[in-house]
Enzyme design. Structure first.
Site, PDB file in Angstrom:
ATOM      1  N   GLU A  40      49.948  21.428  77.594  1.00 14.67           N
ATOM      2  CA  GLU A  40      48.801  22.307  77.796  1.00 14.67           C
ATOM      3  C   GLU A  40      48.916  22.944  79.168  1.00 14.67           C
ATOM      4  OE1 GLU A  40      44.960  20.754  79.500  1.00 14.67           O
ATOM      5  OE2 GLU A  40      45.504  18.979  78.318  1.00 14.67           O
ATOM      6  N   LYS A 128      40.024  13.226  73.515  1.00 16.90           N
ATOM      7  CA  LYS A 128      40.665  12.954  74.805  1.00 16.90           C
ATOM      8  C   LYS A 128      39.751  12.023  75.601  1.00 16.90           C
ATOM      9  CE  LYS A 128      40.693  15.823  78.935  1.00 16.90           C
ATOM     10  NZ  LYS A 128      40.808  17.206  79.446  1.00 16.90           N
TER      11      LYS A 128
END
Length: 216
Positions: A40, A128
């Site tokens: 990411e 997450k």
């Protein structure tokens, strides 16, 4: 694209923050070449959307390039337009809701059991757990006791030394930023970055697989 399966298979998500889009793209290329194929680029990086678009255009299709720190609906829309493979948020942000509405796979930040359930109810492909190191691997195991099927990815304060403990506690993958990137995002050694990536993959038992999953 099944984000949960991809992260589970790859075990590692690299979090890229850099001082410029050029440096971010260089880090992505170095990490992908070292065998880390899920990354990411945080939108806190200057020119992050340009970096995502450039990295996507320059990388093989099986290298997943997501947009991190997606806070607003506009962030989600711009990330999708840049070609992001998925979106990552620190919590249940407006960007999380817009990502799922756009069909952009979502890795949504959470910490408490209530937040984990809310993230899954909002359509997150995986949750997450952030910041993971604040409570350590035992906290992840405790979360999974009442929520055994929750797809948890541990991120925050993890390095190659501690990553195996989070996987052993039930995390399906780990996300690693600064301990992996080192100074590469500030113009430091890309060779050093590649070495750290190899050590991390070895630590989590992912070998030095290429993004397509073929062992080197």
């Amino acid at each position: 694209m099944n984000l949960l399966k991809e992260l589970t298979d790859r075990k590692v998500l690299a979090v890229v923050r850099a001082d410029s889009p050029h440096l971010a793209v260089a880090c992505v290329h170095a990490l992908a070449e070292a065998g880390i194929g899920a990354l990411e680029i945080s939108l806190t990086t200057p020119g992050a959307l340009d970096a995502i678009a450039r990295a996507r255009a320059d990388s093989p299709p099986d290298v997943l390039i997501g947009a991190g720190t997606v806070l607003t609906a506009e962030h989600a829309e711009l990330a999708a337009a840049a070609g992001a493979s998925f979106a990552v948020t620190p919590g249940l942000t407006p960007g999380a809701a817009r990502s799922t509405a756009l069909g952009l796979p979502l890795l949504c930040g959470a910490l408490t059991p209530t937040e984990v359930l809310a993230a899954l109810d909002a359509g997150a492909a995986a949750v997450k757990v952030f910041p993971a190191a604040t409570h350590g691997p035992v906290y992840l195991r405790d979360l999974l006791a009442p929520l055994p099927h929750a797809p948890l990815i541990a991120i925050g304060g993890i390095d190659a030394r501690t990553a195996p403990a989070y996987l052993a506690a039930g995390a399906l993958a780990v996300g690693i930023g600064s301990p992996l990137l080192g100074d590469a995002g500030r113009g430091g050694s890309l060779a050093g970055l590649a070495d750290r990536a190899g050590a991390l993959l070895h630590a989590v038992g992912a070998g030095t697989a290429t993004p397509s999953g073929e062992a080197r």
